[in-house]
Scaffold this motif. Sequence first.
Motif, PDB file in Angstrom:
ATOM      1  N   GLN A   1       4.194   3.959  -7.042  1.00 39.22           N
ATOM      2  CA  GLN A   1       2.542   3.522  -7.066  1.00 39.22           C
ATOM      3  C   GLN A   1       2.532   2.733  -5.348  1.00 39.22           C
ATOM      4  O   GLN A   1       3.519   1.778  -5.058  1.00 39.22           O
TER       5      GLN A   1
ATOM      6  N   GLU B   1      -5.474   2.183  -5.794  1.00 38.83           N
ATOM      7  CA  GLU B   1      -4.492   2.859  -6.263  1.00 38.83           C
ATOM      8  C   GLU B   1      -4.429   4.352  -4.551  1.00 38.83           C
ATOM      9  O   GLU B   1      -5.433   4.821  -4.637  1.00 38.83           O
ATOM     10  N   VAL B   2      -3.517   4.528  -3.628  1.00 37.54           N
ATOM     11  CA  VAL B   2      -3.068   5.640  -3.119  1.00 37.54           C
ATOM     12  C   VAL B   2      -2.409   6.654  -2.961  1.00 37.54           C
ATOM     13  O   VAL B   2      -2.838   7.248  -2.897  1.00 37.54           O
ATOM     14  N   THR B   3      -1.413   6.320  -3.839  1.00 39.07           N
ATOM     15  CA  THR B   3       0.093   7.292  -3.888  1.00 39.07           C
ATOM     16  C   THR B   3       0.131   6.973  -5.045  1.00 39.07           C
ATOM     17  O   THR B   3       0.354   5.478  -5.616  1.00 39.07           O
TER      18      THR B   3
ATOM     19  N   SER C   1     -12.983   1.273  -1.385  1.00 41.39           N
ATOM     20  CA  SER C   1     -12.418   1.505   0.333  1.00 41.39           C
ATOM     21  C   SER C   1     -12.758   2.858   0.876  1.00 41.39           C
ATOM     22  O   SER C   1     -13.948   3.432   0.063  1.00 41.39           O
TER      23      SER C   1
ATOM     24  N   ASN D   1     -11.716   5.316   2.042  1.00 38.39           N
ATOM     25  CA  ASN D   1     -10.933   6.677   1.629  1.00 38.39           C
ATOM     26  C   ASN D   1     -11.176   6.789   0.387  1.00 38.39           C
ATOM     27  O   ASN D   1     -10.907   6.361  -0.424  1.00 38.39           O
ATOM     28  N   PRO D   2     -12.044   8.061  -0.198  1.00 46.72           N
ATOM     29  CA  PRO D   2     -12.691   8.712  -0.875  1.00 46.72           C
ATOM     30  C   PRO D   2     -11.349   8.493  -2.017  1.00 46.72           C
ATOM     31  O   PRO D   2     -11.718   8.290  -3.295  1.00 46.72           O
ATOM     32  N   ASP D   3     -10.378   9.220  -1.845  1.00 43.32           N
ATOM     33  CA  ASP D   3      -8.902   9.364  -2.568  1.00 43.32           C
ATOM     34  C   ASP D   3      -8.466   8.224  -3.482  1.00 43.32           C
ATOM     35  O   ASP D   3      -8.021   8.797  -3.945  1.00 43.32           O
ATOM     36  N   HIS D   4      -8.579   6.911  -2.655  1.00 46.47           N
ATOM     37  CA  HIS D   4      -8.499   6.041  -3.419  1.00 46.47           C
ATOM     38  C   HIS D   4      -8.670   5.593  -4.109  1.00 46.47           C
ATOM     39  O   HIS D   4     -10.294   5.960  -4.464  1.00 46.47           O
ATOM     40  N   LYS D   5      -7.848   5.095  -5.818  1.00 45.80           N
ATOM     41  CA  LYS D   5      -9.369   4.520  -7.048  1.00 45.80           C
ATOM     42  C   LYS D   5      -8.610   3.230  -7.556  1.00 45.80           C
ATOM     43  O   LYS D   5      -7.337   3.129  -7.027  1.00 45.80           O
TER      44      LYS D   5
ATOM     45  N   SER E   1       3.468   7.791   1.527  1.00 49.53           N
ATOM     46  CA  SER E   1       2.382   8.027   2.412  1.00 49.53           C
ATOM     47  C   SER E   1       3.262   8.404   4.071  1.00 49.53           C
ATOM     48  O   SER E   1       4.679   8.642   3.628  1.00 49.53           O
TER      49      SER E   1
END
Lengths: 156, 155
Positions: free
Chosen positions: B39, B77-79, B49, B51-55, B96
Motif C-alpha cells: 500500500q 490510501e493512494v494505491t 484528501s 484527490n477523490p481517488d484517495h480513500k 505511483s
Amino acid sequence: MNRDELLQLQAWLDGELPDSERRAWETRLASDPQARALVEELRTVRTALQNFDERAIRLPESREFYWSKIARAIQTPRNAPQQPAPKWYGWADWKRWLAPAAALGTLALVLTLSLPNSQPAEYPELDLAFIDSDATTYRDDVRNFTLIWFNYPAEH
Amino acid sequence: MNFRRIRPHFVTSTIWIAVLTLTCFPCPAPAEELKLEAQLIWGTNEPKSPNPDHKPVEQKVAQKLKDLPFKWSHYFEVTRKTFTVRKNDSRQVTLSEECEIHVRQLEDDQVELTLFGKGKRVGRITQKLPKSEMLVLGGNAPNYTAWFVVLRRKD
C-alpha cells in the motif's frame, strides 16, 4: 414446663399418678393456665384416638409379612449388586488408552524435536542496506510492525 | 481373516499412530508462493484528501500509524497492490509515478524489499515477514505531509 413435668401431666391425665402427686397437679392446674391448656390439648387428642376404630383397618398381608417387607426394603441397597460403571468412563478403559497415548506422544515429541523446524521463527530479523544511512528504524514487537523512516527532505 | 478377533487395543493404537503421524508430518505447502499486499499511503492533517481517488486507510493500518508519534492525524490510501512472488524470485510493483518497489522472496520467509523513488534506489530492507507482520517505510512529502509504503502478507 420441662420434659418431666410434661410426662407427669400426661400421667395425671391418664390417672397413673399417686395421690400425693395427683393432688399437687390439681392444685397447680388451678393456677397454671399453660398446664391447663396442655391438658385440654391432650384430652382432645385422646378423644380423637378413642373415636378412631383401628380394628376397621386391615392390612393386605399378615403383620409379619408386612414388616418383613419393610426390613427387606431397608436392607436392599446395602446388599444390591454394584451397577457397573459406564464402559467408556471406566478407569480400565482409560488405562487401555493411556499406554499407547504415552508411547506415541513420546514418539511424536522426539520426531518433532529431531525434525528440522519447518516453521520460521515469528520474530523478524531486520537487515538494512541503504544507499545512504540517513534513516531511522523503529520496531514494535507488540503491534508486530517495523518502521523505516527516511529522513530525506520532502523534495526527495 | 476374522475381524471379530481384532483386539480393541490394536484398533486404539492404530488410531493414535494415524493421528500422531499426521500431526508430525503435515502435508507440505503445495507452492512456495508468497502472497503480499503493498500500500502507498499519504499522511496528512487534512481530514479530506484533495484527490477523490484517495480513500481513508483501513482501521487496522491506520491505528498502527496513529499509535506512532507522528504529527499526522489522517492517512489516505493512494494505491493498493496485491501480488505474489515465488521463492528466490523478484517482483516489481509500481505504486505511483514516483514510487516503485521490488520484492524478492528469500529463504525462511524472508523478504527483501527495495524501494525506488523517482527511479532512484532509496534503500533495501531484508526482514522476515510472518503473518500479521507489517513492514512500513516512510518519509517526508511536500506541504508537511508524509508518504508510507506498507508491505504485509496477504495469505
